[in-house]
Design an enzyme around this catalytic site. Structure first.
Site, PDB file in Angstrom:
ATOM      1  CG  ASP A   1      16.980 -19.084  23.959  1.00 40.31           C
ATOM      2  OD1 ASP A   1      17.493 -18.186  23.587  1.00 40.31           O
ATOM      3  OD2 ASP A   1      15.960 -19.559  23.920  1.00 40.31           O
TER       4      ASP A   1
ATOM      5  CG  HIS B   1      16.588 -19.793  20.427  1.00 39.99           C
ATOM      6  ND1 HIS B   1      15.466 -19.217  21.159  1.00 39.99           N
ATOM      7  CD2 HIS B   1      16.188 -19.376  19.290  1.00 39.99           C
ATOM      8  CE1 HIS B   1      14.559 -18.648  20.424  1.00 39.99           C
ATOM      9  NE2 HIS B   1      15.081 -18.884  19.015  1.00 39.99           N
TER      10      HIS B   1
ATOM     11  CB  SER C   1      11.510 -18.671  18.243  1.00 38.46           C
ATOM     12  OG  SER C   1      12.482 -17.465  18.471  1.00 38.46           O
TER      13      SER C   1
END
Length: 574
Positions: free
Chosen positions: A508, A538, A412
């Site tokens: 995601d 995610h 991320s």
């Protein structure tokens, strides 16, 4: 809501366009009509280019059955290309990239690319575009761009613009401020909304196209609001379809979710805990850490050592993981940056993942506790991350690390930092990064179809992402900095970046961004392995107690790392 209209592409001011604007481009005859039709008929994407030579260059390196060349010049189909006639394209483009050679519409789209969002519109899809704009409208000025041609106004674009403005007014249902040009287009459309076919045929461009036998096409593109497709510009280069899909709600059967994913989403939906962005900062951080420790546990522990090193402003903590069965020889290493939107997360939230990576990959992992926003805004986390990688490189002997095999990795926001550190190592000519492993990375700040499709109801939400960005960035200007948005790394530097392993999750909002960055690297000649985990959310690598695919993908990434054992670092002096 304010709506402004530009009568021709030459009137576009790129600096003003970057200041909180939404751009909607019209080239009714034929570029934006062809783009809308191609995506409606199932094309994967449309890549507008300026001429045949640029189209052929764009096609280089692509598999022949994965794209089609489409284009015309002054009303004539380019030799070796398909005609931009939407009706002819219908059966030839499904699932393919359409490389479209055009001029006016392409220039208008490229010159509008700095806006917050850029759409291609035509009479065929005005209503769909208007509805999509208003779904996530945050007070931006809407700039409607008539492409025109040869620095002249085109009446067919004016008609299309009036149709869009009419749809926006009806859908918005509140006060709308129209500049004089927007008011004129709206009034013109109201006076002639039953005569679009006649207006298009009588226009200067329409008469030219009629001479070349395009009457049927003109009649087709003069139809109003028959398409649901919304073409949006991403990467400042490609048009993709954005759909107004349903999102997961408990009991919603619109999407066949994996049972374990559906169960987890239902658990999230039933939680009394408010969203992160609605909590006090320290409470959000504490909650995220507690959740992370429950959702992910390491089956086998590595040996660890906690150290402090000099950061950009303050000392930062690092944790060194050495595999349990480490050999006496020097080991390859991964410098790991945790996720959490640059605002939350720490060494503890990603402890289980780093234990597992170290043991599965047979390498030393150095996890970095970089400074967090909002106290430390961009670029402090970037500089902390870079200094940590350089420290590992400079202290490789003492850590039993082979300096020739140091990789960066992260998930991320951490994937964002890993990509940026790879770039900085090129710019600053040290350290040598052998590999970059990016797990569902944040690569830019543009809206993408996955951002729209999965931005609500799939764990990571638009509201949370916007909150992260507001905490991390100093101003909207930072969104254009490649140190914040690695999608903007210049091509000449991208070609020097280390080989990459990029993993995304299908459900995601950041999925498209990761895929697009993988494509950017491949197009630059960088060896890149791209994997999209089907049906995953995610952050799923940190949900291994609930989503077993997370364990599988960590092992796959570790295997990919081990296969790079013969890698040499990128020559940063190229």
């Amino acid at each position: 809501m304010k709506i402004h209209l530009l009568l021709k592409k030459e009137d576009i001011d790129r600096k003003k366009m970057a200041n909180n604007k939404i751009a909607v481009v019209f080239d009714v005859l034929l570029a934006t009509s062809t783009i809308s039709s191609a995506l409606q008929f199932g094309a994967k994407e449309v890549i507008p280019v300026l001429d045949g030579k640029e189209a052929e260059k764009e096609a280089e390196g692509r598999e022949k059955d994965r794209f089609v060349l489409v284009g015309e010049y002054q009303g004539r189909t380019i030799d070796g290309f398909l005609s931009p006639n939407p009706l002819e394209l219908r059966e030839k483009i499904e699932g393919k990239s359409v490389i479209l050679s055009t001029t006016n519409g392409t220039v208008a789209l490229k010159n509008s690319a700095d806006a917050n969002r850029v759409y291609a519109a035509s009479l065929l899809n005005c209503e769909a575009v208007a509805r999509h704009i208003l779904q996530d409208f945050q007070g931006e000025t809407i700039v409607v761009v008539c492409s025109g041609s040869s620095n002249e106004f085109n009446v067919e674009d004016f008609q299309g613009a009036g149709c869009l403005i009419d749809c926006l007014i009806k859908e918005y249902g509140k006060d709308v401020y129209l500049t004089d040009s927007a008011y004129a287009a709206h009034s013109y459309y109201h006076a002639h909304n039953q005569n679009s076919d006649h207006i298009l045929k009588a226009s200067r461009v329409g008469r030219m196209l009629s001479k070349h036998g395009f009457d049927e096409e003109i009649e087709f593109v003069s139809q109003e609001n028959i398409f649901s497709t919304v073409p949006m510009l991403i990467d400042k280069k490609r048009m993709v379809a954005v759909k107004n899909d349903s999102v997961f709600i408990k009991g919603d059967g619109n999407m066949a979710l994996k049972p374990e994913v559906k169960a987890l989403l239902e658990t999230f939906a039933q939680s009394p805990m408010p969203p992160l962005e609605q909590l006090p900062l320290e409470e959000a951080r504490k909650g995220f850490e507690q959740s992370a420790k429950l959702m992910s546990k390491a089956e086998k522990l590595a040996n660890t050592q906690d150290l402090k090193i000099k950061g950009y402003k303050d000392e930062i903590k690092i944790r060194v993981y050495t595999p349990e069965e480490a050999s006496a020889t020097r080991l390859p290493a991964i410098v790991y940056y945790h996720g959490g939107g640059w605002v939350i997360g720490n060494i503890e939230t990603h402890d289980a993942l780093c234990h597992t990576l170290s043991n599965e990959a047979g390498c030393i992992v150095v996890s970095v506790d970089y400074s967090l926003a909002p106290k430390s805004k961009f670029p402090v986390a970037v500089e902390d991350s870079y200094l940590a990688a350089k420290w590992v490189f400079d202290n490789a002997d003492g850590l039993n690390i082979d300096e020739n095999f140091i990789a960066v990795a992260g998930d991320s926001a951490g994937g964002n930092l890993a990509a940026v550190v790879s770039y900085l190592s090129i710019q600053r000519k040290t350290p040598s990064i052998a590999y970059q492993m990016l797990f569902y990375p944040s690569t830019g700040f543009e809206y993408t179809p996955s951002y729209e499709k999965y931005g609500e109801g799939y764990y990571l939400t638009k509201a949370t992402m916007n909150w992260f960005r507001e905490q991390y960035l100093n101003s909207p200007d930072d969104t254009h900095n490649p140190l914040a948005a690695p999608m903007l790394i210049p091509d000449e530097s991208a070609s020097q970046l280390p080989p990459a392993y990029i993993l995304t999750a299908e459900l995601d909002p950041l999925c498209d961004g990761g895929e697009h960055f993988a494509m950017k690297l491949r197009n630059a000649g960088v060896e890149t392995e791209y994997v999209c985990a089907p049906g995953m959310l995610h952050g799923f690598l940190g949900m291994t107690e609930y989503l077993h695919d997370g364990k599988k993908e960590i092992k796959a990434a570790a295997e990919a790392f081990k296969k790079r054992s013969a890698l040499k670092p990128v020559d940063n002096n190229l």
